[in-house]
Design a protein around this motif. Structure first.
Motif, PDB file in Angstrom:
ATOM      1  N   UNK A   1       0.838  -1.222  -0.064  1.00 17.09           N
ATOM      2  CA  UNK A   1       0.112   0.030  -0.006  1.00 17.09           C
ATOM      3  C   UNK A   1       0.630   1.304  -0.144  1.00 17.09           C
ATOM      4  N   UNK A   2       0.415   2.350  -0.513  1.00 14.59           N
ATOM      5  CA  UNK A   2       1.073   3.587  -0.493  1.00 14.59           C
ATOM      6  C   UNK A   2       0.427   4.743   0.366  1.00 14.59           C
ATOM      7  N   UNK A   3       1.361   5.229   0.986  1.00 12.89           N
ATOM      8  CA  UNK A   3       1.022   6.573   2.004  1.00 12.89           C
ATOM      9  C   UNK A   3       2.071   7.670   1.853  1.00 12.89           C
ATOM     10  N   UNK A   4       1.742   8.488   2.813  1.00  9.50           N
ATOM     11  CA  UNK A   4       2.747   9.926   2.722  1.00  9.50           C
ATOM     12  C   UNK A   4       3.126  10.094   4.229  1.00  9.50           C
ATOM     13  N   UNK A   5       3.848  11.354   4.277  1.00 11.59           N
ATOM     14  CA  UNK A   5       4.030  11.860   5.594  1.00 11.59           C
ATOM     15  C   UNK A   5       4.262  13.393   5.595  1.00 11.59           C
ATOM     16  N   UNK A   6       4.314  13.823   6.676  1.00 12.80           N
ATOM     17  CA  UNK A   6       4.212  15.514   6.823  1.00 12.80           C
ATOM     18  C   UNK A   6       5.169  15.751   8.172  1.00 12.80           C
TER      19      UNK A   6
ATOM     20  N   UNK B   1       0.485  10.262   6.634  1.00 20.07           N
ATOM     21  CA  UNK B   1      -0.655  11.006   5.883  1.00 20.07           C
ATOM     22  C   UNK B   1      -1.003  10.144   4.677  1.00 20.07           C
ATOM     23  N   UNK B   2      -2.127  10.578   4.186  1.00 21.52           N
ATOM     24  CA  UNK B   2      -2.648  10.114   2.966  1.00 21.52           C
ATOM     25  C   UNK B   2      -2.960   8.552   2.662  1.00 21.52           C
ATOM     26  N   UNK B   3      -3.394   8.000   4.037  1.00 26.54           N
ATOM     27  CA  UNK B   3      -3.968   6.665   4.070  1.00 26.54           C
ATOM     28  C   UNK B   3      -5.017   6.712   5.140  1.00 26.54           C
ATOM     29  N   UNK B   4      -5.994   6.652   4.726  1.00 26.02           N
ATOM     30  CA  UNK B   4      -7.055   6.628   5.931  1.00 26.02           C
ATOM     31  C   UNK B   4      -7.749   5.293   6.147  1.00 26.02           C
ATOM     32  N   UNK B   5      -7.560   4.303   5.415  1.00 30.01           N
ATOM     33  CA  UNK B   5      -8.121   2.891   5.718  1.00 30.01           C
ATOM     34  C   UNK B   5      -7.306   2.196   6.462  1.00 30.01           C
TER      35      UNK B   5
ATOM     36  N   UNK C   1      -3.149   4.293  10.400  1.00 32.77           N
ATOM     37  CA  UNK C   1      -1.694   5.080  10.616  1.00 32.77           C
ATOM     38  C   UNK C   1      -1.874   6.518  10.338  1.00 32.77           C
ATOM     39  N   UNK C   2      -2.825   6.842   9.712  1.00 27.76           N
ATOM     40  CA  UNK C   2      -2.925   8.444   9.443  1.00 27.76           C
ATOM     41  C   UNK C   2      -2.773   9.119  10.925  1.00 27.76           C
ATOM     42  N   UNK C   3      -1.956  10.097  10.503  1.00 28.92           N
ATOM     43  CA  UNK C   3      -1.725  10.896  11.787  1.00 28.92           C
ATOM     44  C   UNK C   3      -0.854  10.365  13.140  1.00 28.92           C
ATOM     45  N   UNK C   4      -0.368   9.234  12.894  1.00 34.27           N
ATOM     46  CA  UNK C   4       0.459   8.503  13.970  1.00 34.27           C
ATOM     47  C   UNK C   4       1.874   9.191  13.735  1.00 34.27           C
ATOM     48  N   UNK C   5       2.897   9.242  14.874  1.00 34.77           N
ATOM     49  CA  UNK C   5       3.993   9.626  14.978  1.00 34.77           C
ATOM     50  C   UNK C   5       4.788   8.925  13.989  1.00 34.77           C
ATOM     51  N   UNK C   6       5.707   9.460  13.287  1.00 34.35           N
ATOM     52  CA  UNK C   6       6.908   8.733  12.542  1.00 34.35           C
ATOM     53  C   UNK C   6       7.556   7.499  13.322  1.00 34.35           C
ATOM     54  N   UNK C   7       7.574   6.531  12.912  1.00 34.68           N
ATOM     55  CA  UNK C   7       8.256   5.179  13.447  1.00 34.68           C
ATOM     56  C   UNK C   7       9.711   5.630  14.085  1.00 34.68           C
TER      57      UNK C   7
END
Length: 843
Positions: free
Chosen positions: A669-674, A704-708, A724-730
């Motif tokens: 799956x694909x997502x992003x981060x901010x 960010x950018x993955x709400x499922x 994972x949306x909004x969770x702290x970078x691992x």
């Protein structure tokens, strides 16, 4: 033929440079004997406690991330760069090459895994394992065409010793354009070179973990305008976590040959590394609440390890090609050979050329334990624990005995099964970076460059197997026969011979062209640069089919072993991307400047994390980043400050679910981060000889950018899914800082410098789900360095003097919560107190 053609292309620029050298040398006038290579001055020692006069640090010239030969002063650099000389490197007391990166704010290396194989996190770059956004360079040349592969990151190819003159650590900024186009961070190690007057050192170090180490360096004159150097180290150590065999053993040899001319220089260098290192596996701990941890009964979290003489030597029948033997003492080792060169020349009339090349090859093998499911009693493991959670699901009446004698195992004995994995990795690499610059008019310089790299990888893996052993320090393997008389394990304690025994080979070529223009207008310095890069890769991975290896149905451990069937799946990967950066720096005063910078770059896929497991045309898209940063630099006799702020946004991040064996499951799956953050490096010098240093960063970063809901497999608490949306970078602490007060005492016979480093690592999490918290911790390190007369140096240094129990990661094969019944968790804590003493003679 294709490989030879590419090699010829890569060497063309180096050959042209050599021809230019010959022509240039004929035009040079003879220099006075003893002249050294004209190069940017080395950075002032970062922890030099001598009384300060006018500002010096911002006058340092750095060459990493700059397009032109002469480099740039730090005060003029519109980006964040940390420079440290040989003494500053030693005072950082790094446990490994990766551990040194902690001196750069925002970089956090997880060095709990041992001397090599570190995970390197960069604030705002969503890594989470290995080092995809980090490049190691020697003399400006990257050590391998890709920054990381499975079971390999490039700091593992490099060891610190007395042949290193300095390091420059660059984050973001112009690095998206130069070198290998790394979007994250680059550490560029510069080697010491020879001198007209022979100079050098010899040192012996003893450490309380059974370390004995010898370091040496010698620089000398070869002939007029020619200088040489040799140096290196050899060491052996039992390790803080004693595995009952030598934990670290090996050495390194480095030599340079340099030639100076009126208008340029040539440096050739070679390095041979043969070193093996224990790769430290997570051990059991007890978790209290969400982020507090204590020792597990029978385990000292600071000094114990599962490794032992009982499991040191194994035979792995599932290894491609009919099986192989393996030795834990070989650890995560490196057998590498390097040959490189740098040529810089002023062609007059505003023209300059520069060429850097590197050829290297060798083996980067891994022999190590990898965590499986959580421990339980032998009785539960055999009969009661669900197979989904690591149980064996046997009928009552099985017999368990210790391998190699020792009798029947107590049913209440705590046991665990772990992977005993062997990865043989053979690498080859050749790269060349050629640049030509022209001063178009006063203050304006245009640079054009061509970067070429060709590199290969040949791997064989014995992956996914599980060995049953006691859940104790220096574990013992266990052999099991079920009630029907069938062998559940083999004679070594293996429950199986692996689920992912692959052979793979890949080749790749990177071609990049870049342009950069810098313009000095009064106190302003502007630069704009762009890079067009293509990566063309091909990977072949053997297809697997299940085989009953011994043809005996009563040996359950090998009835369905996946092995290569003689055919290969081929994946092709051909991507092109344009990166750019724009920066502006304004010198407010001779000792103060501000800057702004923007860049956009891309992270190309590597053999293991884009090609393997995907078909041609279905590989993940490029990971892309846009980065905005600004900074302020100031230095006076009293204060030094280098502060930067940033906003980093990622897209195209892939997550590949895997099973317990590490094999891909389903589609990625694909997502992003901010991320937004602040980095600070500073020092206060209130009185002569006293310095108060601070390296700190604050990070507000999230996915960010993955709400499922993301599905996952979890052998501890069961399968599930997580948002994972909004969770702290691992694996990235929100706050991290190192505070180092130091004082220099002066005596008629020399001086003594004493320092203490207090480090705080804030709250951090294991993975994208943030379901497994890792807490925070604080450590204290110290050092005392005495210079006696002109020639002698005595150094006493120690790390984690308070024996802090701090975690960097939990079981990396568990997504989500990793704490099972009773709060038991497998995790990597810091090593306990380590103190070493060195005596060195310098001349």
């Amino acid at each position: 033929m294709q490989r030879q053609r590419i090699a010829r292309q890569l060497l063309a620029a180096a050959i042209a440079a050599s021809l230019a050298l010959g022509t240039a040398h004929a035009q040079d006038s003879t220099q006075a004997a003893g002249t050294q290579t004209p190069a940017p001055p080395a950075p002032a020692p970062a922890q030099d406690n001598a009384p300060k006069g006018k500002p010096q640090t911002l006058e340092q010239v750095v060459v990493t991330g700059t397009p032109t030969v002469g480099g740039i002063r730090k005060i003029d650099a519109s980006y964040s760069i940390t420079a440290a000389d040989a003494e500053a490197i030693k005072q950082a007391n790094p446990k490994s090459t990766a551990d040194l990166l902690k001196i750069s704010p925002g970089l956090w290396p997880e060095s709990t895994g041992g001397q090599t194989g570190a995970n390197i996190e960069i604030a705002g770059f969503p890594g989470g394992g290995d080092a995809p956004y980090f490049t190691t360079q020697i003399m400006g040349s990257p050590l391998y065409g890709m920054p990381t592969l499975s079971f390999m990151e490039t700091t593992s190819m490099f060891r610190l010793d007395d042949t290193v003159e300095r390091v420059e650590i660059l984050q973001g900024g112009p690095s998206v354009v130069f070198g290998d186009g790394q979007i994250g961070a680059t550490a560029n190690f510069m080697l010491k070179q020879g001198t007209a007057k022979p100079s050098g050192s010899i040192g012996v170090t003893y450490g309380n973990e059974g370390l004995w180490r010898t370091d040496g360096f010698l620089g000398f004159k070869v002939a007029d305008d020619w200088f040489g150097s040799v140096g290196g180290f050899w060491r052996k150590s039992d390790g803080v976590r004693d595995p009952q065999f030598t934990a670290d053993k090996g050495g390194q040899f480095t030599a340079t040959l340099s030639h100076t001319m009126d208008k340029g220089s040539l440096v050739l260098w070679t390095r041979v590394l043969n070193d093996r290192n224990q790769f430290i596996t997570p051990i059991p701990l007890i978790q209290h609440g969400s982020d507090s941890f204590s020792s597990y009964p029978g385990f000292d979290p600071l000094t114990d390890t599962y490794y032992s003489k009982y499991i040191q030597h194994v035979n792995l029948p599932g290894y491609p090609g009919g099986g192989t033997s393996a030795n834990l003492a070989n650890g995560r080792g490196a057998k590498m050979r390097f040959f490189g060169g740098n040529f810089d020349y002023d062609l007059s009339d505003g023209w300059t050329i520069s060429d850097k090349f590197l050829i290297d090859q060798g083996d980067m093998d891994t022999n190590a334990l990898f965590s499986g499911s959580n421990p339980s009693s032998l009785n539960d493991m055999l009969y009661n624990t669900s197979t989904d959670l690591g149980g064996l699901g046997l009928a009552p009446g099985a017999t368990a005995t210790y391998v190699n004698g020792g009798g029947v195992v107590d049913p209440n004995q705590s046991v665990i099964h772990q992977g005993w994995w062997f990865i043989h990795k053979k690498l080859k690499n050749i790269n060349n970076d050629f640049r030509i610059s022209k001063e178009l008019f006063d203050g304006n310089t245009l640079t054009a460059g061509l970067y070429l790299a060709h590199y290969t990888m040949n791997d064989k893996w014995a992956l996914g197997n599980q060995m049953l052993m006691t859940n104790t320090p220096n574990a013992r393997p266990i052999q099991v026969v079920n009630a029907a008389g069938q062998a559940v394990t083999d004679y070594q304690g293996f429950l199986d011979y692996g689920a992912y025994n692959i052979a793979q080979n890949g080749k790749s070529t990177n071609k990049a062209f870049y342009l950069s223009d810098s313009w000095k207008i009064d106190r302003w310095l502007f630069d704009i640069s762009a890079r067009v890069e293509n990566q063309d890769s091909t990977l072949h991975v053997c297809n697997l089919h299940n085989v009953n290896l011994d043809g005996n149905d009563n040996t359950l451990y090998d009835n369905a072993v996946p092995v290569c069937d003689g055919t290969f799946a081929t994946t092709k990967y051909d991507k092109t991307h344009t990166s750019w950066t724009v920066g502006a720096n304004y010198e407010l005063a001779d000792n103060m400047s501000v800057y702004l910078r923007a860049n956009k770059g891309a992270h190309f896929g590597d053999f293991d994390n884009a090609l393997r497991g995907n078909t041609t045309g279905n590989t993940p898209p490029l990971q892309k980043v846009q980065n905005f940063e600004g900074g302020f630099k100031y230095q006076s006799k009293l204060l030094y400050a280098d502060i930067s702020i940033y906003h980093r946004q990622f897209s195209g991040l892939p997550y590949q679910p895997t099973n317990a064996a590490g094999a891909p499951v389903g589609s990625p799956l694909l997502y992003g981060s901010d991320s937004k953050g602040i980095n600070l490096s500073g020092a206060l010098m209130p009185i002569d000889n006293l310095k108060l240093q601070l390296v700190a960063n604050y990070l507000d970063g999230h996915y960010s950018h993955y709400s499922a809901c993301v599905p996952y497999t979890n052998q501890v608490v069961g399968d599930g899914c997580a948002f994972i949306n909004g969770k702290q970078l691992q694996r990235q602490p929100k706050v991290r800082y190192m505070f180092t007060p130091s004082y220099r005492f002066l005596f008629p016979w020399g001086d003594i410098t004493a320092f203490v480093t207090y480090t705080h690592v804030g709250a951090h999490t294991q993975d994208q789900s943030a379901l497994q918290q890792l807490g925070s911790y604080d450590t204290i390190d110290f050092g005392v360095v005495a210079n006696v007369e002109e020639n002698w140096e005595l150094r006493l240094q120690g790390t984690n003097m308070t024996n802090e129990l701090g975690l960097t990661e939990s079981n990396s094969r568990i997504f989500g919560s990793a704490a099972g019944a009773g709060g038991v968790i497998l995790a990597r804590p810091l090593e306990g107190r380590e103190v070493n003493f060195q005596v060195k003679y310098k001349f």
